[in-house]
Scaffold this motif. Structure first.
Motif, PDB file in Angstrom:
ATOM      1  N   LEU A   1       0.887  -1.294  -0.183  1.00  0.00           N
ATOM      2  CA  LEU A   1      -0.266  -0.059   0.377  1.00  0.00           C
ATOM      3  C   LEU A   1       1.029   1.474  -0.005  1.00  0.00           C
ATOM      4  O   LEU A   1       0.230   2.035  -0.821  1.00  0.00           O
ATOM      5  CB  LEU A   1      -0.844  -0.287   1.398  1.00  0.00           C
ATOM      6  CG  LEU A   1      -1.473   1.100   1.103  1.00  0.00           C
ATOM      7  CD1 LEU A   1      -3.301   1.365  -0.220  1.00  0.00           C
ATOM      8  CD2 LEU A   1      -2.746   1.051   2.765  1.00  0.00           C
ATOM      9  N   THR A   2       1.827   1.352   0.802  1.00  0.00           N
ATOM     10  CA  THR A   2       2.343   2.459   1.071  1.00  0.00           C
ATOM     11  C   THR A   2       3.535   2.608  -0.464  1.00  0.00           C
ATOM     12  O   THR A   2       3.837   3.818  -1.193  1.00  0.00           O
ATOM     13  CB  THR A   2       3.504   2.611   1.878  1.00  0.00           C
ATOM     14  OG1 THR A   2       4.923   1.319   1.871  1.00  0.00           O
ATOM     15  CG2 THR A   2       2.894   2.407   3.300  1.00  0.00           C
ATOM     16  N   ARG A   3       3.981   1.860  -1.094  1.00  0.00           N
ATOM     17  CA  ARG A   3       4.623   1.813  -2.290  1.00  0.00           C
ATOM     18  C   ARG A   3       3.834   2.329  -3.213  1.00  0.00           C
ATOM     19  O   ARG A   3       4.177   3.419  -4.613  1.00  0.00           O
ATOM     20  CB  ARG A   3       5.286   0.728  -2.910  1.00  0.00           C
ATOM     21  CG  ARG A   3       6.321   0.504  -1.894  1.00  0.00           C
ATOM     22  CD  ARG A   3       7.352  -0.804  -2.829  1.00  0.00           C
ATOM     23  NE  ARG A   3       6.623  -2.017  -2.802  1.00  0.00           N
ATOM     24  CZ  ARG A   3       6.658  -2.977  -1.386  1.00  0.00           C
ATOM     25  NH1 ARG A   3       7.167  -2.523   0.076  1.00  0.00           N
ATOM     26  NH2 ARG A   3       6.460  -4.082  -1.722  1.00  0.00           N
ATOM     27  N   ALA A   4       2.144   2.366  -2.794  1.00  0.00           N
ATOM     28  CA  ALA A   4       1.385   2.284  -4.681  1.00  0.00           C
ATOM     29  C   ALA A   4       1.161   3.881  -4.044  1.00  0.00           C
ATOM     30  O   ALA A   4      -0.159   4.671  -4.739  1.00  0.00           O
ATOM     31  CB  ALA A   4       0.100   2.073  -4.389  1.00  0.00           C
ATOM     32  N   LEU A   5       0.535   4.230  -2.642  1.00  0.00           N
ATOM     33  CA  LEU A   5       0.093   5.605  -1.483  1.00  0.00           C
ATOM     34  C   LEU A   5       0.621   7.220  -2.880  1.00  0.00           C
ATOM     35  O   LEU A   5      -0.609   7.540  -3.041  1.00  0.00           O
ATOM     36  CB  LEU A   5       0.660   5.783  -0.340  1.00  0.00           C
ATOM     37  CG  LEU A   5      -0.621   5.153   0.719  1.00  0.00           C
ATOM     38  CD1 LEU A   5      -0.304   5.919   1.513  1.00  0.00           C
ATOM     39  CD2 LEU A   5      -2.337   6.078  -0.031  1.00  0.00           C
ATOM     40  N   PRO A   6       1.893   7.059  -2.898  1.00  0.00           N
ATOM     41  CA  PRO A   6       1.897   8.742  -3.764  1.00  0.00           C
ATOM     42  C   PRO A   6       0.981   8.856  -5.185  1.00  0.00           C
ATOM     43  O   PRO A   6       0.924   9.752  -4.896  1.00  0.00           O
ATOM     44  CB  PRO A   6       4.024   8.157  -4.180  1.00  0.00           C
ATOM     45  CG  PRO A   6       4.196   7.547  -3.306  1.00  0.00           C
ATOM     46  CD  PRO A   6       3.068   6.225  -2.901  1.00  0.00           C
ATOM     47  N   LYS A   7       1.135   7.255  -6.053  1.00  0.00           N
ATOM     48  CA  LYS A   7       0.260   7.409  -7.035  1.00  0.00           C
ATOM     49  C   LYS A   7      -0.668   8.051  -6.416  1.00  0.00           C
ATOM     50  O   LYS A   7      -1.739   8.013  -7.564  1.00  0.00           O
ATOM     51  CB  LYS A   7       0.948   6.473  -7.711  1.00  0.00           C
ATOM     52  CG  LYS A   7       0.099   6.757  -9.076  1.00  0.00           C
ATOM     53  CD  LYS A   7       0.565   5.716 -10.138  1.00  0.00           C
ATOM     54  CE  LYS A   7      -0.113   5.433 -12.040  1.00  0.00           C
ATOM     55  NZ  LYS A   7      -1.271   5.869 -11.763  1.00  0.00           N
ATOM     56  N   LEU A   8      -1.640   6.898  -5.962  1.00  0.00           N
ATOM     57  CA  LEU A   8      -2.588   6.429  -5.665  1.00  0.00           C
ATOM     58  C   LEU A   8      -3.424   8.368  -4.872  1.00  0.00           C
ATOM     59  O   LEU A   8      -4.215   8.931  -5.857  1.00  0.00           O
ATOM     60  CB  LEU A   8      -3.185   6.226  -4.941  1.00  0.00           C
ATOM     61  CG  LEU A   8      -4.875   6.242  -4.195  1.00  0.00           C
ATOM     62  CD1 LEU A   8      -5.273   5.482  -5.772  1.00  0.00           C
ATOM     63  CD2 LEU A   8      -4.876   5.019  -3.460  1.00  0.00           C
ATOM     64  N   LEU A   9      -2.559   9.251  -4.379  1.00  0.00           N
ATOM     65  CA  LEU A   9      -3.048  10.345  -3.575  1.00  0.00           C
ATOM     66  C   LEU A   9      -3.082  11.661  -4.640  1.00  0.00           C
ATOM     67  O   LEU A   9      -3.481  12.426  -4.990  1.00  0.00           O
ATOM     68  CB  LEU A   9      -1.457  11.161  -3.015  1.00  0.00           C
ATOM     69  CG  LEU A   9      -1.697  10.592  -1.622  1.00  0.00           C
ATOM     70  CD1 LEU A   9      -0.637  10.291  -0.422  1.00  0.00           C
ATOM     71  CD2 LEU A   9      -2.704  10.967  -0.911  1.00  0.00           C
ATOM     72  N   ARG A  10      -1.676  11.253  -5.988  1.00  0.00           N
ATOM     73  CA  ARG A  10      -2.298  12.101  -7.093  1.00  0.00           C
ATOM     74  C   ARG A  10      -2.725  12.189  -8.030  1.00  0.00           C
ATOM     75  O   ARG A  10      -3.232  13.440  -8.362  1.00  0.00           O
ATOM     76  CB  ARG A  10      -0.567  12.492  -7.911  1.00  0.00           C
ATOM     77  CG  ARG A  10       1.263  12.584  -6.499  1.00  0.00           C
ATOM     78  CD  ARG A  10       2.157  12.539  -7.866  1.00  0.00           C
ATOM     79  NE  ARG A  10       2.565  11.340  -8.823  1.00  0.00           N
ATOM     80  CZ  ARG A  10       3.412  10.187  -7.567  1.00  0.00           C
ATOM     81  NH1 ARG A  10       3.691  11.093  -6.745  1.00  0.00           N
ATOM     82  NH2 ARG A  10       3.957   9.485  -8.210  1.00  0.00           N
ATOM     83  N   ASP A  11      -3.122  11.282  -8.283  1.00  0.00           N
ATOM     84  CA  ASP A  11      -4.446  10.466  -9.142  1.00  0.00           C
ATOM     85  C   ASP A  11      -5.342  11.086  -8.746  1.00  0.00           C
ATOM     86  O   ASP A  11      -6.661  11.646  -9.054  1.00  0.00           O
ATOM     87  CB  ASP A  11      -4.587   8.808  -9.776  1.00  0.00           C
ATOM     88  CG  ASP A  11      -3.057   9.177 -10.124  1.00  0.00           C
ATOM     89  OD1 ASP A  11      -2.513   9.570 -11.107  1.00  0.00           O
ATOM     90  OD2 ASP A  11      -2.884   7.359 -10.412  1.00  0.00           O
TER      91      ASP A  11
END
Length: 409
Positions: free
Chosen positions: A133-143
């Protein structure tokens, strides 16, 4: 990870740092072909000077590239590292909606895609896969921020709703991993966005995230007051309906208020709030997952035990587990909830001096959701206590888990 060839480990960390082979090669002063041969195992890495340069560029300890770990955490890849913390911080510091106020927004991600991504992130959290989850969070936040900034008209509320959920996911996992300041920032953002989404129940859940972060930062009194204020406004009855979503959000607000009261040592308030949540759970009938709350009768008892641990009454927590929590119902809960409870039980057993059972609860939790045990600072404290108070050598399974956690035996 330890059994992989060194070239594969270099490729893994290069990918995790989002560096192409060409960019990585340029920073090393090597050719792309050289990097490719190293990663495929065609070319050996036998110079320590080159290894140290690679480790410096990838921002990892050289021992990781050698298949070892300076902190003896063999599963360190399941936990967050400081590079990922900074990426999440950078994503949280974006103000896309304000930029869109002055300039035309870019093409936003489709809401259908965002709905799928947010649901996947919630499930990743509730299954206890925090590293993923933490590895996916930056992109998910930006999107999610781009979607919120770029959609207008009838779609603006849904975009805000999705962004609010992403902030809540970020807050929840960051708090578990000990990044309390970022957890508070994400939760605070979720409250503001919930107001634009025009969903009082989303705002209610956002309140619990803010209050959890406040308790983790040593501010239980304002957390308790805020939980109770919003719970009173969302309480079923009067002009408010009693649908499952409202019952779930209201009940969770009471439970989180109880946890804040427990941190204050206020036993009477804890009992009142847990009993109030129990009444809401009885109306709901069973454990459900409205607004991703996992709220219901069984989860109320998990919080009753957790509050007892916070009050220092480990014996009471063990009693609640044995007498009030039915095993079949417990087993229907999602892995994060169960592993979290087993960690609370480990703390309870440690409080009454039963380090054997405390260790057993850690092992059970690790089998369910390894990140809940291996990555949480509170779990490390419990393991340290178990090891310190165990006479002689600890059991082999405990010693092995401690090794994975990086806790000294």
């Amino acid at each position: 990870m330890d059994e992989l060839p060194i070239g594969r480990r270099v490729a893994y960390w290069r990918g995790r740092r989002k560096l192409s082979q060409q960019v990585f090669a340029d920073r090393l002063g090597k050719s792309k072909s050289w990097v490719d041969k190293v990663e495929r195992g065609v070319r050996r890495l036998d110079k320590f000077s080159v290894l140290y340069e690679i480790a410096y560029i990838l921002e990892v300890d050289v021992q990781l590239l050698l298949g070892k770990d300076p902190e003896r955490r063999a599963d360190a890849l399941n936990c967050i590292d400081q590079v990922e913390v900074q990426e999440i911080r950078a994503a949280l510091e974006r103000y896309d909606s304000m930029s869109a106020y002055f300039d035309a927004a870019p093409f936003p991600p489709p809401l259908m895609d965002m709905r799928k991504a947010v649901s996947h992130a919630w499930l990743t959290y509730q299954y206890g896969r925090y590293g993923m989850l933490t590895r996916a969070l930056p992109k998910l936040l930006r999107d999610a921020q781009a979607a919120d900034a770029g959609h207008d008209g009838d779609h603006s509320r849904e975009a805000a709703h999705l962004l609010g959920q992403v902030y809540q996911i970020a807050s929840s996992v960051l708090r578990k991993l000990g990044e309390c300041d970022l957890a508070w920032l994400a939760a605070d953002r979720s409250m503001a966005v919930a107001q634009r989404a025009d969903d009082p129940l989303l705002a209610g859940i956002a309140t619990t995230r803010v209050c959890n972060a406040m308790v983790a930062m040593g501010r239980p009194r304002p957390a308790l007051e805020l939980n109770l204020t919003i719970a009173n406004r969302l309480a079923p009855g009067g002009d408010n309906d009693s649908d499952p979503g409202r019952l779930s959000v209201y009940g969770l607000l009471l439970l989180q208020g109880a946890m804040a009261a427990a941190r204050l040592g206020d036993t009477a308030t804890v009992d009142d709030l847990v009993n109030g949540a129990h009444e809401a759970a009885l109306q709901l009938g069973s454990d459900q997952n409205h607004y991703w709350t996992s709220f219901g009768p069984t989860n109320v008892e998990l919080h009753r035990a957790a509050a007892a641990v916070e009050l220092g009454d480990g014996g009471r927590a063990v009693e609640v587990h044995r007498q009030r929590i039915a095993e079949p119902m417990f087993n229907t809960l999602l892995p994060e909830r169960r592993a979290h409870h087993l960690l609370d039980l480990a703390r309870g057993f440690a409080q009454i001096g039963d380090v054997a059972n405390a260790g057993e609860m850690l092992l059970r939790g690790d089998r369910l959701a390894p990140s809940e045990i291996r990555c949480r600072p509170i779990a490390h404290e419990v393991m340290s206590d178990v090891l310190r108070r165990t006479r002689g050598a600890p059991p082999s399974l405990i010693a092995e888990l401690a090794e994975h956690m990086g806790v000294g035996v």
